[in-house]
Design a protein around this motif. Structure first.
Motif, PDB file in Angstrom:
ATOM      1  N   VAL A 112      27.012  19.820  -8.252  1.00 48.17           N
ATOM      2  CA  VAL A 112      28.059  19.170  -9.041  1.00 48.17           C
ATOM      3  C   VAL A 112      29.373  19.215  -8.291  1.00 48.17           C
ATOM      4  O   VAL A 112      30.126  18.227  -8.260  1.00 48.17           O
ATOM      5  CB  VAL A 112      28.175  19.844 -10.424  1.00 48.17           C
ATOM      6  CG1 VAL A 112      29.423  19.379 -11.141  1.00 48.17           C
ATOM      7  CG2 VAL A 112      26.972  19.510 -11.248  1.00 48.17           C
ATOM      8  N   ALA A 113      29.633  20.355  -7.657  1.00 48.22           N
ATOM      9  CA  ALA A 113      30.856  20.431  -6.855  1.00 48.22           C
ATOM     10  C   ALA A 113      30.807  19.434  -5.710  1.00 48.22           C
ATOM     11  O   ALA A 113      31.808  18.779  -5.405  1.00 48.22           O
ATOM     12  CB  ALA A 113      31.036  21.851  -6.320  1.00 48.22           C
ATOM     13  N   ALA A 114      29.629  19.289  -5.114  1.00 45.65           N
ATOM     14  CA  ALA A 114      29.509  18.314  -4.026  1.00 45.65           C
ATOM     15  C   ALA A 114      29.739  16.902  -4.532  1.00 45.65           C
ATOM     16  O   ALA A 114      30.379  16.085  -3.861  1.00 45.65           O
ATOM     17  CB  ALA A 114      28.126  18.421  -3.385  1.00 45.65           C
ATOM     18  N   LEU A 115      29.240  16.632  -5.760  1.00 44.61           N
ATOM     19  CA  LEU A 115      29.486  15.308  -6.337  1.00 44.61           C
ATOM     20  C   LEU A 115      30.970  15.083  -6.564  1.00 44.61           C
ATOM     21  O   LEU A 115      31.502  14.013  -6.272  1.00 44.61           O
ATOM     22  CB  LEU A 115      28.750  15.176  -7.679  1.00 44.61           C
ATOM     23  CG  LEU A 115      27.283  14.860  -7.623  1.00 44.61           C
ATOM     24  CD1 LEU A 115      26.751  14.715  -9.025  1.00 44.61           C
ATOM     25  CD2 LEU A 115      27.078  13.581  -6.863  1.00 44.61           C
ATOM     26  N   PHE A 116      31.633  16.111  -7.087  1.00 44.42           N
ATOM     27  CA  PHE A 116      33.070  15.948  -7.305  1.00 44.42           C
ATOM     28  C   PHE A 116      33.791  15.678  -6.004  1.00 44.42           C
ATOM     29  O   PHE A 116      34.627  14.773  -5.927  1.00 44.42           O
ATOM     30  CB  PHE A 116      33.656  17.192  -7.970  1.00 44.42           C
ATOM     31  CG  PHE A 116      35.154  17.131  -8.065  1.00 44.42           C
ATOM     32  CD1 PHE A 116      35.751  16.387  -9.045  1.00 44.42           C
ATOM     33  CD2 PHE A 116      35.949  17.792  -7.146  1.00 44.42           C
ATOM     34  CE1 PHE A 116      37.116  16.308  -9.133  1.00 44.42           C
ATOM     35  CE2 PHE A 116      37.321  17.714  -7.222  1.00 44.42           C
ATOM     36  CZ  PHE A 116      37.900  16.972  -8.215  1.00 44.42           C
ATOM     37  N   TRP A 117      33.450  16.432  -4.977  1.00 45.08           N
ATOM     38  CA  TRP A 117      34.164  16.221  -3.721  1.00 45.08           C
ATOM     39  C   TRP A 117      33.842  14.873  -3.113  1.00 45.08           C
ATOM     40  O   TRP A 117      34.709  14.219  -2.534  1.00 45.08           O
ATOM     41  CB  TRP A 117      33.849  17.342  -2.735  1.00 45.08           C
ATOM     42  CG  TRP A 117      34.489  18.617  -3.144  1.00 45.08           C
ATOM     43  CD1 TRP A 117      33.854  19.745  -3.573  1.00 45.08           C
ATOM     44  CD2 TRP A 117      35.885  18.901  -3.197  1.00 45.08           C
ATOM     45  NE1 TRP A 117      34.773  20.698  -3.902  1.00 45.08           N
ATOM     46  CE2 TRP A 117      36.022  20.217  -3.683  1.00 45.08           C
ATOM     47  CE3 TRP A 117      37.032  18.174  -2.914  1.00 45.08           C
ATOM     48  CZ2 TRP A 117      37.258  20.809  -3.861  1.00 45.08           C
ATOM     49  CZ3 TRP A 117      38.260  18.761  -3.091  1.00 45.08           C
ATOM     50  CH2 TRP A 117      38.368  20.064  -3.557  1.00 45.08           C
ATOM     51  N   LEU A 118      32.586  14.448  -3.269  1.00 46.56           N
ATOM     52  CA  LEU A 118      32.220  13.122  -2.744  1.00 46.56           C
ATOM     53  C   LEU A 118      33.044  12.028  -3.403  1.00 46.56           C
ATOM     54  O   LEU A 118      33.640  11.173  -2.726  1.00 46.56           O
ATOM     55  CB  LEU A 118      30.724  12.887  -2.992  1.00 46.56           C
ATOM     56  CG  LEU A 118      30.226  11.464  -2.719  1.00 46.56           C
ATOM     57  CD1 LEU A 118      30.297  11.164  -1.237  1.00 46.56           C
ATOM     58  CD2 LEU A 118      28.815  11.288  -3.227  1.00 46.56           C
ATOM     59  N   PHE A 119      33.127  12.089  -4.740  1.00 50.11           N
ATOM     60  CA  PHE A 119      33.831  11.003  -5.409  1.00 50.11           C
ATOM     61  C   PHE A 119      35.337  11.158  -5.327  1.00 50.11           C
ATOM     62  O   PHE A 119      36.053  10.169  -5.349  1.00 50.11           O
ATOM     63  CB  PHE A 119      33.352  10.877  -6.855  1.00 50.11           C
ATOM     64  CG  PHE A 119      32.004  10.259  -6.933  1.00 50.11           C
ATOM     65  CD1 PHE A 119      31.844   8.922  -6.693  1.00 50.11           C
ATOM     66  CD2 PHE A 119      30.889  11.024  -7.182  1.00 50.11           C
ATOM     67  CE1 PHE A 119      30.597   8.342  -6.726  1.00 50.11           C
ATOM     68  CE2 PHE A 119      29.636  10.458  -7.224  1.00 50.11           C
ATOM     69  CZ  PHE A 119      29.491   9.114  -6.988  1.00 50.11           C
ATOM     70  N   ALA A 120      35.802  12.386  -5.217  1.00 52.19           N
ATOM     71  CA  ALA A 120      37.231  12.546  -4.963  1.00 52.19           C
ATOM     72  C   ALA A 120      37.590  11.960  -3.603  1.00 52.19           C
ATOM     73  O   ALA A 120      38.618  11.282  -3.449  1.00 52.19           O
ATOM     74  CB  ALA A 120      37.605  14.029  -5.020  1.00 52.19           C
TER      75      ALA A 120
END
Lengths: 315, 107
Positions: A112-120
């Motif tokens: 989930v953190a990786a998803l956040f960083w990807l979309f950020a």
């Protein structure tokens, strides 16, 4: 098109849009069942972050150390501590769901953190892409990709309905409007950047850096409310008085039903006012963008509708 | 501690992301001369404000922030319609849409 300014320059914008759309479509099917069935994975992250920030939050150094010393639960990363506060904050409440949430925490927190960083990264990169393009169509394509990424960020905040509205209204309607206008104003610009000269660049960049620094200082100082990270029903019942429009059911949070209930109960008048605003905007847009009429031709006297006859009929 | 910043996503992350988005939109408004890019940057800033509203709505557990964000989106659509109509009218009247060269309402 023979203009070299507009020939084959919108490759990166299309790439960003296609990539973001593909990622969004593939991720919605992956996030949505995890959210609907059991304890949300992002909330597990947020609970853990809440545990850490609760220990760090209060006051000055002395009270913080005293509080940390008084804490009987040991290290804050320990899973027992996490389970204790997670049980207090869990919105589903049943032990099975808590266990599922605990199990999912170790599995999916990093993803989930990786998803956040990807979309950020997609949001920031796409918006930088938008404001640096000389080709306007390329900028619009990057804008669409940015809006898709922003919609995913909205979905991470459990605003599903607004994520859908974001894609429909922004990436659909408003960007199509922009494309239409760009097609009308098909003219390359000579000097795209406003800051000219060394002094102008220094002043503009200094002002921007100052504004951003102040913004970051404000935003890093924001502390989440203790105990209200996940438990919407609990906070609405205990601390915050349940307003008529506020949703107390956790399952409805962010859904179409929840937004509609808020809009049509406590925000009915702004909703209707927005409909009036849209109507006036449509009429105003048509009135402003209409081509200029020719100046009125001189109507000879005696003709019905002329100035003299109108005056005489009025008197 | 450094790794927890990257691995633990808090509301501060969303707020900082919204702040960065707002700053980029502000840079676009200040730095660019084309009126359409300026309007797109304004849309970026509105999205940043919306993201902040939704983050605080989630933080406080209050659905009414979503209603506010919905109204912001509708008003942004109206603003885009009127603003683009003005850009078209200005372009028809002057032959350019350069915000640095626009100083009077009539010509």
């Amino acid at each position: 098109m023979t203009d070299p300014q507009y020939s084959g320059r919108c490759g990166p914008g299309r790439f960003i849009t296609a990539l973001s759309a593909a990622i969004v479509v593939s991720l919605v099917g992956w996030i949505a069942p995890a959210h609907g069935s059991n304890a949300p994975t992002l909330d597990s992250d947020l609970i853990e972050a809440q545990n850490q920030r609760e220990l760090k939050a209060p006051g000055d150094q002395t009270s913080r150390t005293a509080r940390r010393g008084d804490q009987p639960s040991g290290p804050m990363q320990e899973s027992g501590d996490l389970r204790a506060s997670g049980a207090g904050l869990d919105q589903t409440g049943s032990p099975r769901d808590r266990n599922v949430g605990q199990r999912k925490l170790s599995e999916t927190s990093s993803s989930v953190a990786a998803l956040f960083w990807l979309f950020a990264l997609m949001v920031v990169g796409g918006s930088i892409f938008v404001i640096t393009r000389r080709n306007l169509i390329s900028a619009v394509m990057g804008m669409v990709g940015t809006f898709f990424a922003i919609a995913v960020v909205y979905a991470m905040l459990y605003a599903h309905f607004l994520a859908a509205i974001q894609v429909l209204v922004y990436a659909g309607a408003i960007m199509v409007l922009f494309v239409f206008v760009i097609m009308i104003l098909n003219k390359p610009e000579a000097e795209p950047w406003s800051a000219s000269g060394l002094l102008g660049k220094v002043v503009v960049l200094g002002a921007l850096a100052y504004l951003l620094a102040r913004l970051f200082m404000v935003l890093w100082g924001v502390e989440p409310l203790p105990g209200s990270l996940l438990a919407i029903s609990a906070t609405s019942d205990t601390t915050t008085p349940a307003a008529p429009g506020a949703i107390v059911d956790g399952a409805d949070w962010g859904s179409t039903r929840g937004v509609g209930r808020a809009l049509f109960t406590s925000y009915l008048f702004p909703f209707e006012a927005v409909s009036l605003v849209l109507l006036i905007a449509v009429v105003g847009a048509v009135a402003v963008a209409r081509p200029h009429e020719r100046p009125p031709v001189h109507i000879p006297e005696g003709v019905p509708g002329g100035p003299k006859s109108r005056q005489s009929s009025r008197s | 501690m450094v790794s927890s910043i990257y691995s633990q996503i808090t509301y501060g992350h969303f707020l900082v992301l919204a702040g960065v988005l707002f700053g980029i939109g502000l840079a676009g408004v200040i730095l660019r001369r084309n009126a359409l890019i300026v309007m797109m940057s304004i849309e970026l800033m509105l999205n940043a404000a919306n993201m902040t509203i939704l983050t605080f709505a989630r933080m406080h557990g209050d659905m009414r922030g979503h209603a506010l964000a919905f109204i912001v989106i509708a008003v942004a659509a109206a603003e885009a319609a009127v603003g683009l109509a003005i850009v078209v009218a200005v372009y028809r009247a002057r032959g350019h849409a350069d915000v640095d060269r626009l100083s009077t309402l009539r010509h």
